[in-house]
Write a protein that holds these residues in place. Structure first.
Motif, short mmCIF file in Angstrom:
data_model
loop_
_atom_site.label_atom_id
_atom_site.label_comp_id
_atom_site.label_asym_id
_atom_site.label_seq_id
_atom_site.Cartn_x
_atom_site.Cartn_y
_atom_site.Cartn_z
N ALA A 197 95.20 -8.35 134.55
CA ALA A 197 93.82 -8.62 134.13
C ALA A 197 93.26 -7.45 133.33
N ILE A 198 93.58 -6.23 133.76
CA ILE A 198 93.11 -5.03 133.05
C ILE A 198 93.71 -4.96 131.66
N GLU A 199 95.03 -5.17 131.54
CA GLU A 199 95.69 -5.05 130.25
C GLU A 199 95.23 -6.13 129.28
N ALA A 200 95.06 -7.35 129.76
CA ALA A 200 94.60 -8.43 128.89
C ALA A 200 93.21 -8.13 128.34
N LEU A 201 92.33 -7.61 129.19
CA LEU A 201 90.96 -7.32 128.76
C LEU A 201 90.92 -6.14 127.81
N GLU A 202 91.65 -5.06 128.14
CA GLU A 202 91.60 -3.86 127.32
C GLU A 202 92.20 -4.09 125.94
N GLU A 203 93.34 -4.75 125.87
CA GLU A 203 94.06 -4.84 124.61
C GLU A 203 93.66 -6.03 123.75
#
Length: 249
Positions: A161-167
């Motif tokens: 969830a963090i990677e999808a949102l950040e990138e």
């Protein structure tokens, strides 16, 4: 109803150079050390970067013979924190990809089959580095941030969830752990995880300061096939993750 993304213009590029002794005390524009890799606590030639959760361990491979184990050769092995590749699917079965600027290029022209030996003996490493730099389409992916991982499954889904949102600016819902992939078992000690999720909302990405990420776009299977054929997507992590998630291209 299909999600739409506003047009984005790629603004950043990058180049690479050989590391020098004077880089040891240098800070980048974000007041962080340029040199993040240091000698590991054990192992000759092994290095570790605790800030990004990676290490390169120099090991000696052994083989069993009649009189016991004997040393054969040394090689590097990569160790990483838990990481994920995220297959973010829209409601019309397209997948979100991002463009990352990578230090990649074709091999230097005019070099013999003994490629590495020729580069080393002729001192052409700087020439090689000067040729690097290209935009590649990939899935959002990354290593887990610092935190507790008592519940590994929950930690994997949180990281996705963090990677999808950040990138890519994507908020995901209904994430599922689809399994594991090893990028190259000869040189990576551990597998990483593939998470498939639905796209709940597309907003603005929150790109980290040290990353060079450009466009983002939703692609169909046939469009991804075209990217692969054109050499614009050759990341085995992303291609393998899409296949593991059942995506056809």
């Amino acid at each position: 109803m299909s999600q739409r993304i506003g047009d984005q213009r790629v603004k950043d590029t990058g180049v690479a150079r050989l590391q020098l002794a004077e880089d040891n005390d240098k800070l980048n524009r974000f007041d962080k050390p340029v040199i993040g890799w240091h000698h590991a606590s054990q192992g000759e030639g092994s290095i570790v970067n605790q800030n990004i959760g990676m290490a390169v361990m120099m090991i000696v491979v052994q083989k069993m013979f009649d009189n016991g184990f004997e040393d054969l050769y040394n090689q590097p092995m990569m160790v990483q924190n838990v990481g994920t590749m995220v297959v973010c699917k829209s409601d019309d079965d397209r997948v979100m990809l991002i463009q990352s600027y990578r230090m990649n290029a074709d091999r230097l022209a005019g070099v013999s089959a003994n490629y590495v030996r020729t580069l080393n003996e002729q001192g052409r490493w700087e020439e090689l580095l000067a040729s690097l730099g290209s935009w590649k389409w990939e899935l959002p992916a990354g290593l887990a941030p610092p935190g507790e991982a008592d519940d590994l499954e929950a930690f994997i889904l949180k990281t996705a969830a963090i990677e999808a949102l950040e990138e890519s600016g994507v908020r995901i819902c209904n994430p599922q752990n689809m399994g594991r992939l090893n990028f190259d078992p000869a040189f990576f000690m551990h597998s990483q995880y593939v998470v498939q999720a639905e796209i709940a909302h597309i907003g603005d990405p929150r790109i980290e300061q040290l990353e060079i990420i450009g466009k983002r776009q939703l692609f169909s299977g046939s469009e991804i096939r075209a990217l692969i054929d054109a050499g614009q997507m050759d990341d085995c992590r992303s291609i393998g993750a899409l296949a593991l998630a059942g995506f056809r291209f």
